[in-house]
Write an enzyme that holds these catalytic residues in place. Structure first.
Site, short mmCIF file in Angstrom:
data_model
loop_
_atom_site.label_atom_id
_atom_site.label_comp_id
_atom_site.label_asym_id
_atom_site.label_seq_id
_atom_site.Cartn_x
_atom_site.Cartn_y
_atom_site.Cartn_z
CE1 TYR A 1 9.47 45.85 -38.05
CE2 TYR A 1 10.82 43.89 -38.37
CZ TYR A 1 9.66 44.62 -38.65
OH TYR A 1 8.72 44.09 -39.51
CD GLN B 1 6.74 32.73 -26.95
OE1 GLN B 1 7.55 33.56 -27.39
NE2 GLN B 1 5.59 33.08 -26.44
CB ALA C 1 -4.94 37.62 -35.15
#
Length: 320
Positions: free
Chosen positions: A54, A293, A211
């Site tokens: 990452y 979020q 997704a």
């Protein structure tokens, strides 16, 4: 927050967790990453997911600095890393004993921790015997550098082979698998792995529960400017999310969005709660580019009791 055992192990992980893929060290600044982790921790999240690949290691550096700054009790959080893509040179890639060992040591330095709670083989390595990898992982557990090791996107056959090798040579077997799982990606998790849950007590920390954003509804009318797939280097993901193959999924996402609204919840919350309904899911890894979020994703726990049999059947009808 709900806490679930990682498979048959005694380790408890938060039902919702926070991952750093794409965001930490690349898409968002360090201050925002800190806000996200703090917001998640305050909401009861105890599992933070990472990997050597990452942001080419920067993600672990950022997370390590945050963990040091926060000074949380080490027993209060679970941190992971994954080994496979560590660089471009031959021994910086794959699951050889050399790379598994060196990657673990490097992850410990970047994350500034004395041990990894979870350590994953990020993908299967066709060029390394599974026995070599199992022995390396088992040795790391014996050395106290790793507490539990597992796999990510391995086939049921490969996981079974790893288990049998571990049992044959009295080594530590894999505890968990990290597969993709969402309403649009189900075959492997629900069918191929079915026997692994009962036979081996395998735990799962699933990725991409939304997704890649399709199950938030934000791509129903095109690509918003501030999304991850609009970033340079994410063309491969853009094709999967809004390309030709995604059109049937977008149509289903629109229908699912209407159903979620009728049920009094957002599509995001319904999609996360749908994953949580599966008893073989130990933890759902969420991602976020803003602290807001994180807080919003946590609300999936509130709608979980609303995921009735009737609602689940309506979802199945839309998904066909």
């Amino acid at each position: 927050m709900e806490y679930r055992r990682l498979g048959k192990s005694g380790l408890q992980v938060s039902a919702l967790s926070l991952g750093s893929w794409v965001t930490f060290g690349s898409q968002i600044g360090d201050a925002v990453a800190e806000d996200c982790m703090k917001r998640a921790y305050d909401a009861g999240v105890n599992f933070f997911d990472n990997a050597e690949t990452y942001a080419s290691g920067k993600s672990e550096v950022v997370m390590g600095k945050i963990l040091q700054k926060m000074q949380w009790e080490r027993s209060s959080f679970v941190v992971s890393s994954k080994v496979f893509w560590g660089g471009k040179l031959p021994n910086q890639i794959g699951l050889s004993r050399k790379h598994v060992m060196e990657a673990c040591h490097n992850a410990l330095k970047r994350l500034q921790v004395e041990y990894l709670d979870l350590y994953y083989c990020h993908r299967p390595d066709p060029d390394t015997p599974i026995e070599e990898t199992v022995r390396a992982m088992s040795d790391l557990v014996a050395q106290g550098k790793v507490f539990y090791w597992g796999t990510s996107e391995w086939s049921a056959e490969q996981i079974t082979e790893a288990w049998l090798i571990a049992r044959q040579y009295n080594l530590v077997p894999p505890t968990m698998e990290q597969p993709q799982y969402n309403m649009f990606c189900r075959e492997r998790f629900e069918k191929e792995y079915a026997r692994l849950y009962s036979s081996f007590g395998m735990g799962t920390t699933i990725w991409s529960p939304l997704a890649s954003g399709l199950l938030t509804g934000k791509y129903n009318e095109g690509i918003p400017a501030d999304t991850r797939i609009s970033k340079p280097g994410m063309e491969w993901l853009r094709d999967k999310v809004v390309g030709e193959e995604a059109k049937p999924k977008i149509e289903k996402a629109r229908a699912l969005g209407k159903l979620a609204k009728e049920a009094g919840m957002s599509l995001t919350h319904m999609s996360l709660a749908w994953c949580l309904k599966n008893p073989n899911v130990s933890s759902v890894i969420t991602g976020a580019s803003r602290a807001e979020q994180v807080s919003d994703n946590m609300k999936a726990m509130d709608v979980l009791p609303l995921m009735s049999t009737d609602l689940m059947e309506k979802i199945e009808k839309i998904l066909k």
